[in-house]
Motif scaffolding. Structure first.
Motif, PDB file in Angstrom:
ATOM      1  N   ILE A 102     -29.826 -29.986  66.106  1.00 54.51           N
ATOM      2  CA  ILE A 102     -31.414 -29.116  65.903  1.00 54.51           C
ATOM      3  C   ILE A 102     -31.090 -27.962  65.781  1.00 54.51           C
ATOM      4  O   ILE A 102     -31.569 -27.188  64.629  1.00 54.51           O
ATOM      5  CB  ILE A 102     -32.051 -29.613  66.555  1.00 54.51           C
ATOM      6  CG1 ILE A 102     -32.418 -31.535  66.605  1.00 54.51           C
ATOM      7  CG2 ILE A 102     -33.721 -28.738  66.100  1.00 54.51           C
ATOM      8  CD1 ILE A 102     -33.530 -31.503  67.341  1.00 54.51           C
ATOM      9  N   ILE A 103     -30.443 -27.448  66.751  1.00 59.67           N
ATOM     10  CA  ILE A 103     -30.415 -25.943  66.400  1.00 59.67           C
ATOM     11  C   ILE A 103     -29.200 -25.482  65.272  1.00 59.67           C
ATOM     12  O   ILE A 103     -29.187 -24.492  64.621  1.00 59.67           O
ATOM     13  CB  ILE A 103     -30.248 -25.413  68.166  1.00 59.67           C
ATOM     14  CG1 ILE A 103     -30.861 -25.888  68.721  1.00 59.67           C
ATOM     15  CG2 ILE A 103     -29.077 -23.575  67.745  1.00 59.67           C
ATOM     16  CD1 ILE A 103     -30.314 -25.360  70.018  1.00 59.67           C
ATOM     17  N   GLY A 104     -28.370 -26.286  65.809  1.00 60.01           N
ATOM     18  CA  GLY A 104     -27.322 -25.670  64.763  1.00 60.01           C
ATOM     19  C   GLY A 104     -27.587 -25.742  63.550  1.00 60.01           C
ATOM     20  O   GLY A 104     -27.752 -25.312  62.138  1.00 60.01           O
ATOM     21  N   GLY A 105     -28.096 -27.082  62.684  1.00 57.29           N
ATOM     22  CA  GLY A 105     -28.523 -27.373  61.143  1.00 57.29           C
ATOM     23  C   GLY A 105     -29.679 -26.516  61.287  1.00 57.29           C
ATOM     24  O   GLY A 105     -29.528 -25.885  59.647  1.00 57.29           O
ATOM     25  N   LEU A 106     -30.233 -25.917  61.202  1.00 57.92           N
ATOM     26  CA  LEU A 106     -31.814 -24.798  61.536  1.00 57.92           C
ATOM     27  C   LEU A 106     -30.727 -23.494  61.267  1.00 57.92           C
ATOM     28  O   LEU A 106     -31.423 -22.500  60.184  1.00 57.92           O
ATOM     29  CB  LEU A 106     -32.737 -24.990  62.133  1.00 57.92           C
ATOM     30  CG  LEU A 106     -33.622 -26.048  62.666  1.00 57.92           C
ATOM     31  CD1 LEU A 106     -34.538 -25.927  63.710  1.00 57.92           C
ATOM     32  CD2 LEU A 106     -34.249 -26.280  60.836  1.00 57.92           C
ATOM     33  N   ARG A 107     -29.914 -23.158  62.085  1.00 55.88           N
ATOM     34  CA  ARG A 107     -29.528 -21.835  61.595  1.00 55.88           C
ATOM     35  C   ARG A 107     -28.467 -22.056  60.757  1.00 55.88           C
ATOM     36  O   ARG A 107     -28.243 -20.213  59.780  1.00 55.88           O
ATOM     37  CB  ARG A 107     -28.405 -21.462  62.883  1.00 55.88           C
ATOM     38  CG  ARG A 107     -29.056 -21.280  63.508  1.00 55.88           C
ATOM     39  CD  ARG A 107     -28.320 -20.084  64.725  1.00 55.88           C
ATOM     40  NE  ARG A 107     -28.786 -19.958  65.897  1.00 55.88           N
ATOM     41  CZ  ARG A 107     -28.676 -19.408  67.037  1.00 55.88           C
ATOM     42  NH1 ARG A 107     -27.877 -18.217  66.888  1.00 55.88           N
ATOM     43  NH2 ARG A 107     -29.716 -18.940  67.842  1.00 55.88           N
ATOM     44  N   MET A 118     -19.218 -24.859  65.881  1.00 52.77           N
ATOM     45  CA  MET A 118     -19.055 -23.446  64.941  1.00 52.77           C
ATOM     46  C   MET A 118     -20.104 -21.947  64.930  1.00 52.77           C
ATOM     47  O   MET A 118     -19.585 -20.561  65.129  1.00 52.77           O
ATOM     48  CB  MET A 118     -18.764 -23.470  63.765  1.00 52.77           C
ATOM     49  CG  MET A 118     -17.957 -25.197  63.920  1.00 52.77           C
ATOM     50  SD  MET A 118     -16.367 -24.766  64.638  1.00 52.77           S
ATOM     51  CE  MET A 118     -15.235 -23.871  62.901  1.00 52.77           C
ATOM     52  N   VAL A 119     -21.329 -22.010  64.787  1.00 52.53           N
ATOM     53  CA  VAL A 119     -22.028 -21.045  64.599  1.00 52.53           C
ATOM     54  C   VAL A 119     -23.012 -20.661  65.561  1.00 52.53           C
ATOM     55  O   VAL A 119     -23.128 -20.249  66.320  1.00 52.53           O
ATOM     56  CB  VAL A 119     -23.289 -21.465  63.394  1.00 52.53           C
ATOM     57  CG1 VAL A 119     -24.118 -20.494  63.313  1.00 52.53           C
ATOM     58  CG2 VAL A 119     -22.125 -21.911  62.193  1.00 52.53           C
ATOM     59  N   GLY A 120     -23.942 -21.939  66.291  1.00 53.85           N
ATOM     60  CA  GLY A 120     -24.273 -21.572  68.092  1.00 53.85           C
ATOM     61  C   GLY A 120     -25.058 -20.279  68.015  1.00 53.85           C
ATOM     62  O   GLY A 120     -25.670 -20.000  66.505  1.00 53.85           O
ATOM     63  N   ALA A 180     -26.845 -23.449  53.605  1.00 52.72           N
ATOM     64  CA  ALA A 180     -26.925 -24.266  52.744  1.00 52.72           C
ATOM     65  C   ALA A 180     -27.762 -24.617  51.914  1.00 52.72           C
ATOM     66  O   ALA A 180     -27.521 -24.953  50.827  1.00 52.72           O
ATOM     67  CB  ALA A 180     -26.893 -25.346  53.595  1.00 52.72           C
ATOM     68  N   ALA A 181     -29.013 -23.614  51.070  1.00 55.96           N
ATOM     69  CA  ALA A 181     -29.842 -23.535  50.212  1.00 55.96           C
ATOM     70  C   ALA A 181     -28.713 -23.243  49.172  1.00 55.96           C
ATOM     71  O   ALA A 181     -29.283 -23.544  48.601  1.00 55.96           O
ATOM     72  CB  ALA A 181     -30.654 -22.851  49.957  1.00 55.96           C
ATOM     73  N   VAL A 231     -32.947 -34.285  54.682  1.00 54.16           N
ATOM     74  CA  VAL A 231     -33.171 -35.399  54.997  1.00 54.16           C
ATOM     75  C   VAL A 231     -31.724 -35.200  55.331  1.00 54.16           C
ATOM     76  O   VAL A 231     -31.406 -36.087  56.974  1.00 54.16           O
ATOM     77  CB  VAL A 231     -33.220 -35.913  53.874  1.00 54.16           C
ATOM     78  CG1 VAL A 231     -32.274 -38.045  54.089  1.00 54.16           C
ATOM     79  CG2 VAL A 231     -34.216 -35.921  53.177  1.00 54.16           C
ATOM     80  N   SER A 232     -30.625 -34.661  55.635  1.00 54.90           N
ATOM     81  CA  SER A 232     -28.977 -35.028  55.945  1.00 54.90           C
ATOM     82  C   SER A 232     -29.391 -34.182  57.309  1.00 54.90           C
ATOM     83  O   SER A 232     -28.740 -34.749  58.171  1.00 54.90           O
ATOM     84  CB  SER A 232     -28.150 -34.439  55.327  1.00 54.90           C
ATOM     85  OG  SER A 232     -28.619 -32.991  55.026  1.00 54.90           O
ATOM     86  N   LEU A 233     -30.005 -33.632  57.267  1.00 48.97           N
ATOM     87  CA  LEU A 233     -30.658 -32.702  59.145  1.00 48.97           C
ATOM     88  C   LEU A 233     -31.080 -33.818  59.808  1.00 48.97           C
ATOM     89  O   LEU A 233     -30.359 -33.622  61.133  1.00 48.97           O
ATOM     90  CB  LEU A 233     -31.305 -31.609  58.561  1.00 48.97           C
ATOM     91  CG  LEU A 233     -31.574 -30.899  60.423  1.00 48.97           C
ATOM     92  CD1 LEU A 233     -30.709 -30.112  60.758  1.00 48.97           C
ATOM     93  CD2 LEU A 233     -32.074 -29.541  59.362  1.00 48.97           C
TER      94      LEU A 233
END
Length: 177
Positions: free
Chosen positions: A104-109, A171-173, A114-115, A125-127
């Motif tokens: 959740i945290i990495g995907g939202l960052r 990687m981003v965290g 990704a846009a 959907v993939s998140l």
């Protein structure tokens, strides 16, 4: 002074239940005990029931066995989890919960970056599939290995923990910005 049940200070409904008397009374010796008498005819069980306990050998066992074998198949049940397996499954369950939070945290960052590459609907959907993947993996392994040996369950759970690492968080965290 008498020690009868009627002379107790408190009397509750159901105190006269014979199952409450644990020991024999004071004046009864081993020769005074009457042996259990067997009924004249063996009782029959309804279909699907099995007699257990004292006196079960007098019940019509042939009818009970036939009814039980017809009504349901024999299923080998697994023994309950041992202490080591229980701790291991608990620790790995916590790891999987942390992985879901990491996704959740990495995907939202990464959502803004990704846009440019993926449509917003496809990214959402993939998140959420990535967030649900550790939870689904844990539940699936737990249910499908219910009758397996403990090491099989642990191998699948460890393999999933390696496979489902939340790479966007790693990687981003929190420090990747």
């Amino acid at each position: 002074m008498t020690n009868g049940r009627e002379d107790d200070a408190l009397s509750w409904d159901g105190d006269d239940d014979p199952t409450l008397d644990v020991g024999a009374s004071r004046d009864v010796g081993p020769d005074d005990v009457e042996p259990d008498t067997e009924p004249a005819t063996a009782p029959e069980l309804p279909e699907g029931f099995t007699a257990v306990g004292r006196g079960s050998e007098t019940v019509d066992a042939a009818a009970a066995v036939d009814a039980a074998s017809v009504s349901r198949p024999a299923i080998a049940e697994r023994a309950p989890m041992g202490n080591g397996e229980l701790v291991g499954v608990g620790v790995l369950g916590g790891v999987y919960a942390l992985f879901a939070i990491g996704w959740i945290i990495g995907g939202l960052r990464l959502q803004g970056t990704a846009a440019f590459l993926v449509s917003p609907v496809g990214y959402q959907v993939s998140l959420w599939l990535a967030v649900l993947a550790p939870i689904v993996w844990f539940g699936t392994v737990f249910l499908l290995t219910a009758r397996s040996k403990p090491w099989v369950r642990m191998v699948w759970l460890i393999a999933g923990a390696v496979l489902l690492l939340p790479w966007p968080f790693i990687m981003v965290g929190a420090i990747g910005r």
